[in-house]
Design a protein around this motif. Structure first.
Motif, mmCIF file in Angstrom:
data_model
loop_
_atom_site.group_PDB
_atom_site.id
_atom_site.type_symbol
_atom_site.label_atom_id
_atom_site.label_comp_id
_atom_site.label_asym_id
_atom_site.label_seq_id
_atom_site.Cartn_x
_atom_site.Cartn_y
_atom_site.Cartn_z
ATOM 1 N N ALA A 1 0.752 -1.394 -0.102
ATOM 2 C CA ALA A 1 -0.168 0.023 0.020
ATOM 3 C C ALA A 1 0.868 1.442 -0.042
ATOM 4 C CB ALA A 1 -1.030 0.042 1.187
ATOM 5 N N TYR A 2 1.922 1.117 -0.784
ATOM 6 C CA TYR A 2 2.693 2.408 -0.854
ATOM 7 C C TYR A 2 3.280 2.910 0.345
ATOM 8 C CZ TYR A 2 1.510 2.149 -5.719
ATOM 9 O OH TYR A 2 1.476 1.731 -7.039
ATOM 10 N N PHE A 3 3.399 1.924 1.238
ATOM 11 C CA PHE A 3 3.840 2.200 2.672
ATOM 12 C C PHE A 3 3.311 3.693 3.183
ATOM 13 C CE2 PHE A 3 7.192 0.016 0.327
ATOM 14 C CZ PHE A 3 7.288 -1.247 1.031
ATOM 15 N N GLY A 4 2.090 3.759 2.931
ATOM 16 C CA GLY A 4 1.207 5.083 3.503
ATOM 17 C C GLY A 4 1.243 6.327 2.497
ATOM 18 N N LEU A 5 2.216 6.186 1.529
ATOM 19 C CA LEU A 5 2.234 7.520 0.694
ATOM 20 C C LEU A 5 1.164 7.402 -0.133
ATOM 21 C CD1 LEU A 5 5.923 7.161 -0.336
ATOM 22 C CD2 LEU A 5 5.064 8.857 1.113
ATOM 23 N N ASP A 6 0.808 8.543 -0.798
ATOM 24 C CA ASP A 6 -0.381 8.680 -2.098
ATOM 25 C C ASP A 6 0.129 8.103 -3.095
ATOM 26 O OD1 ASP A 6 -1.946 9.269 -3.884
ATOM 27 O OD2 ASP A 6 -1.812 11.739 -3.220
ATOM 28 N N PRO A 7 -0.247 6.997 -3.784
ATOM 29 C CA PRO A 7 0.261 6.380 -4.811
ATOM 30 C C PRO A 7 0.402 7.650 -5.964
ATOM 31 C CG PRO A 7 -1.417 5.263 -4.229
ATOM 32 C CD PRO A 7 -1.330 6.359 -3.278
ATOM 33 N N ASP A 8 -0.427 8.572 -6.185
ATOM 34 C CA ASP A 8 -0.067 9.495 -7.228
ATOM 35 C C ASP A 8 1.142 10.293 -6.952
ATOM 36 O OD1 ASP A 8 -2.451 8.942 -8.124
ATOM 37 O OD2 ASP A 8 -3.687 10.295 -7.331
ATOM 38 N N GLU A 9 1.623 10.142 -5.713
ATOM 39 C CA GLU A 9 2.885 10.887 -5.421
ATOM 40 C C GLU A 9 4.234 10.187 -5.375
ATOM 41 O OE1 GLU A 9 2.946 14.317 -5.445
ATOM 42 O OE2 GLU A 9 1.042 14.612 -5.388
ATOM 43 N N VAL A 10 4.125 8.953 -6.154
ATOM 44 C CA VAL A 10 5.044 8.022 -6.167
ATOM 45 C C VAL A 10 5.135 7.728 -7.647
ATOM 46 C CG1 VAL A 10 6.106 5.743 -5.864
ATOM 47 C CG2 VAL A 10 4.619 6.916 -4.005
ATOM 48 N N HIS A 11 6.304 8.104 -8.323
ATOM 49 C CA HIS A 11 6.683 8.025 -9.816
ATOM 50 C C HIS A 11 7.595 7.008 -10.079
ATOM 51 C CE1 HIS A 11 4.127 11.697 -10.076
ATOM 52 N NE2 HIS A 11 4.538 12.104 -9.119
ATOM 53 N N PHE A 12 7.397 6.046 -10.835
ATOM 54 C CA PHE A 12 8.305 5.209 -11.252
ATOM 55 C C PHE A 12 8.675 5.322 -12.365
ATOM 56 C CE2 PHE A 12 6.283 2.504 -7.876
ATOM 57 C CZ PHE A 12 7.442 1.917 -7.291
ATOM 58 N N PHE A 13 10.009 5.377 -12.790
ATOM 59 C CA PHE A 13 10.529 5.748 -14.311
ATOM 60 C C PHE A 13 11.934 4.873 -14.458
ATOM 61 C CE2 PHE A 13 14.491 8.604 -13.495
ATOM 62 C CZ PHE A 13 14.133 8.951 -12.155
ATOM 63 N N VAL A 14 11.966 4.417 -15.579
ATOM 64 C CA VAL A 14 12.769 3.356 -16.144
ATOM 65 C C VAL A 14 13.972 3.976 -16.629
ATOM 66 C CG1 VAL A 14 13.003 1.046 -17.152
ATOM 67 C CG2 VAL A 14 10.736 1.647 -16.293
ATOM 68 N N GLN A 15 15.240 3.505 -16.621
ATOM 69 C CA GLN A 15 16.257 4.171 -17.149
ATOM 70 C C GLN A 15 16.616 3.198 -18.294
ATOM 71 O OE1 GLN A 15 19.131 2.015 -13.640
ATOM 72 N NE2 GLN A 15 20.390 3.100 -15.363
ATOM 73 N N GLY A 16 17.509 3.742 -19.209
ATOM 74 C CA GLY A 16 18.144 3.166 -20.442
ATOM 75 C C GLY A 16 18.770 1.816 -20.330
ATOM 76 N N MET A 17 18.973 1.003 -21.116
ATOM 77 C CA MET A 17 19.817 -0.227 -21.249
ATOM 78 C C MET A 17 20.892 -0.010 -22.541
ATOM 79 S SD MET A 17 18.343 -2.111 -18.843
ATOM 80 C CE MET A 17 18.900 -3.938 -19.056
ATOM 81 N N LEU A 18 21.704 -0.649 -22.162
ATOM 82 C CA LEU A 18 22.776 -0.827 -23.560
ATOM 83 C C LEU A 18 23.381 -2.215 -23.516
ATOM 84 C CD1 LEU A 18 25.300 2.154 -22.364
ATOM 85 C CD2 LEU A 18 23.836 1.987 -24.605
ATOM 86 N N PRO A 19 23.540 -2.535 -24.742
ATOM 87 C CA PRO A 19 24.006 -4.102 -24.935
ATOM 88 C C PRO A 19 25.733 -3.994 -24.555
ATOM 89 C CG PRO A 19 23.739 -2.867 -27.037
ATOM 90 C CD PRO A 19 23.285 -1.838 -26.163
ATOM 91 N N SER A 20 25.971 -5.017 -23.679
ATOM 92 C CA SER A 20 27.516 -5.282 -23.685
ATOM 93 C C SER A 20 27.813 -5.816 -24.798
ATOM 94 C CB SER A 20 27.340 -6.263 -22.538
ATOM 95 O OG SER A 20 26.933 -5.476 -21.481
ATOM 96 N N VAL A 21 29.032 -5.510 -25.225
ATOM 97 C CA VAL A 21 29.947 -5.890 -26.417
ATOM 98 C C VAL A 21 31.131 -6.554 -26.099
ATOM 99 C CG1 VAL A 21 28.649 -4.195 -27.888
ATOM 100 C CG2 VAL A 21 30.837 -3.590 -27.025
#
Ligand code: UTP
Length: 459
Positions: A165-185
């Motif tokens: 339950a978002y540990f009590g935080l308002d879910p609208d105030e928790v913003h997940f964002f995903v970082q970029g990936m790079l292939p290993s070569v």
């Protein structure tokens, strides 16, 4: 078509395996992975461009550091009040980076779900979220929490927050964002196959935060909310003083773009980067890039000159991030040679030497015209969980947390057995001042492990 794209990108070995329809390659996975690949960038990196180069370092001086003692001086109050004012007016966001692989800890799950607190076994995510909740209550404002994940742990991290339950935080105030990936070569620039039948990829480093904030629309969200300052920290430090008003106030009042907290290094050889002034610019000199002339530099009395160890806690102006991500200003990539678990041409498990490319958040420091550096005490603010045992481990972090909470109670005259573990919920008190103000009436003597919950928390 997929094979054609691979051939054009010089990845003939994978195109051939796909044509041969080998069972250990997944066409869907490869296709999906390729959507994340910035081909021109990879080509540049393989050709040796966009890579970090050590500056010539003509003149290296220790950083100008505001000493930890400043926090208890009367002069600190003006800055603390300024930071508190920004928090009260909703001008500050908390940002935790949690996209790393946690390979040293050797767990499959996201690091944020690791249980770290000494008595209650709270997870790192729980502690950080409860601190943000406590601060929002204290200041009567909303402090949005931005959480950077990566493809490898995004779904699990989101689920964990939802399950709790978002540990009590308002879910609208928790913003997940995903970082970029790079292939290993490989050193020749060939992509490596993962054991799951896709490409072997790695997150683009904590420096990927800037672009990820922009690409995921988080800078726009911050703009709309009137956020001016971003309090940046890493998921693996349970002692972080989230949104420390003194640090925010000092940074803001100095007109700084990006500022840092440091702790005194344990000794000349502690494997940590230091903040220094290199040719007039503040930057982090990584341990691996540090020559002996810097590592062992000492004053006439033998004291360490470069003692300011970086602990990856920063305050960053939102408009500085906007400048960094506008146009094509990019942080340079660091190369690391790794042993990659892959598959050979017949689909048998194999290991190959591969190059992982990453950017580092602290490389933005020399791009900031103004920056302040604040010393804090390690035992109060830095207990990272990097390894299972030994230095900077789950074990050492648990005992550092307990030792700190114990010291707060001992200052109130409470006597505890040396083996007693202590934990104070962020929802009860965030620092010694709050403990002292809220904890009248504790028994004089405590014999068993002690957990002090917040008022609305189960004991
Ligand atoms: P570390 O460099 O200590 O890496 O990251 P790690 O992934 O936690 O652990 P190892 O090195 O694989 O054992 C420091 C912080 O930066 C975040 C991590 O999640 C951690 O909070 N990070 C690191 C990212 O968010 N993304 C990355 O690409 C790298």
């Amino acid at each position: 078509m997929l094979e054609k794209r691979l051939l054009e990108a010089g990845q003939n070995h994978i195109a051939r395996l796909l044509e041969d329809r080998v069972p250990f390659l997944s066409r869907e996975r490869i296709e999906e992975d390729l959507t994340l690949v910035d081909f021109p960038l990879i080509q540049q990196l393989v050709n040796g461009n966009c890579l970090y180069e050590e500056p010539p370092k003509k003149e290296v001086a220790p950083a100008e550091v505001i000493p930890a003692s400043f926090a208890s001086s009367p002069g600190a109050n003006t800055y603390r009040t300024r930071g508190e004012d920004l928090l009260r007016r909703g001008r500050v966001a908390a940002l935790v980076v949690a996209g790393g692989q946690g390979s040293r800890l050797g767990i499959e799950a996201p690091k944020g779900v690791v249980k770290v607190s000494p008595v209650r076994d709270k997870s790192l995510f729980c502690l950080h979220a409860q601190k943000v909740l406590a601060l929002s209550r204290n200041y009567g404002s909303t402090i949005p929490l931005f959480i950077m994940t990566s493809r490898i742990n995004d779904a699990q991290s989101r689920e964990f927050f939802a399950e709790h339950a978002y540990f009590g935080l308002d879910p609208d105030e928790v913003h997940f964002f995903v970082q970029g990936m790079l292939p290993s070569v490989t050193p020749e620039g060939k992509f490596l196959i993962s054991r799951e039948g896709g490409l072997f990829m790695n997150p683009d480093g904590h420096g990927g935060t800037f672009l990820a904030l922009q690409k995921n629309g988080c800078l726009d969200i911050m703009h709309e909310k009137g956020i001016e300052e971003i309090f940046y920290f890493q998921v693996d430090n349970p002692l972080v003083k989230v949104c420390d008003p003194l640090f925010i106030g000092l940074h803001h009042e100095s007109g700084a773009r990006m500022s840092s907290k440091v702790v005194r290094k344990r000794g000349f050889e502690e494997k940590v980067g230091v903040i220094a002034r290199v040719d007039g610019k503040t930057r982090v000199i990584e341990y691996s890039d540090m020559g002996d002339e810097i590592r062992y530099a000492a004053d006439e009395g033998g004291a360490m000159l470069h003692w300011a160890g970086s602990i990856a806690i920063h305050v960053i102006r939102r408009d500085f991030v906007e400048t960094l991500t506008r146009g094509d200003l990019r942080l340079s990539f660091h190369k690391a040679l790794k042993t990659i678990p892959t598959l050979d041409e017949k689909g048998n498990p194999a290991e190959e030497k591969g190059i992982k490319f990453e950017t580092f958040i602290f490389d933005a420091l020399p791009l900031a015209d103004t920056s302040i550096t604040l010393e804090v005490l390690r035992e109060e603010e830095f207990a990272p969980v990097k390894n299972m045992t030994g230095e900077d481990s789950l074990e050492s972090s648990r005992s550092m947390q307990s030792d700190l909470y114990r010291s707060w109670l001992e200052e109130l005259g409470v006597r505890l057995k040396p083996t007693t573990l202590v934990e104070i919920s962020p929802l009860l008190a965030l620092d010694r001042q709050e403990v002292h103000a809220r904890m009248a009436g504790l028994p004089r003597e405590i014999e068993t492990d002690l957990y002090l919950p917040g008022l609305d928390e189960e004991p």
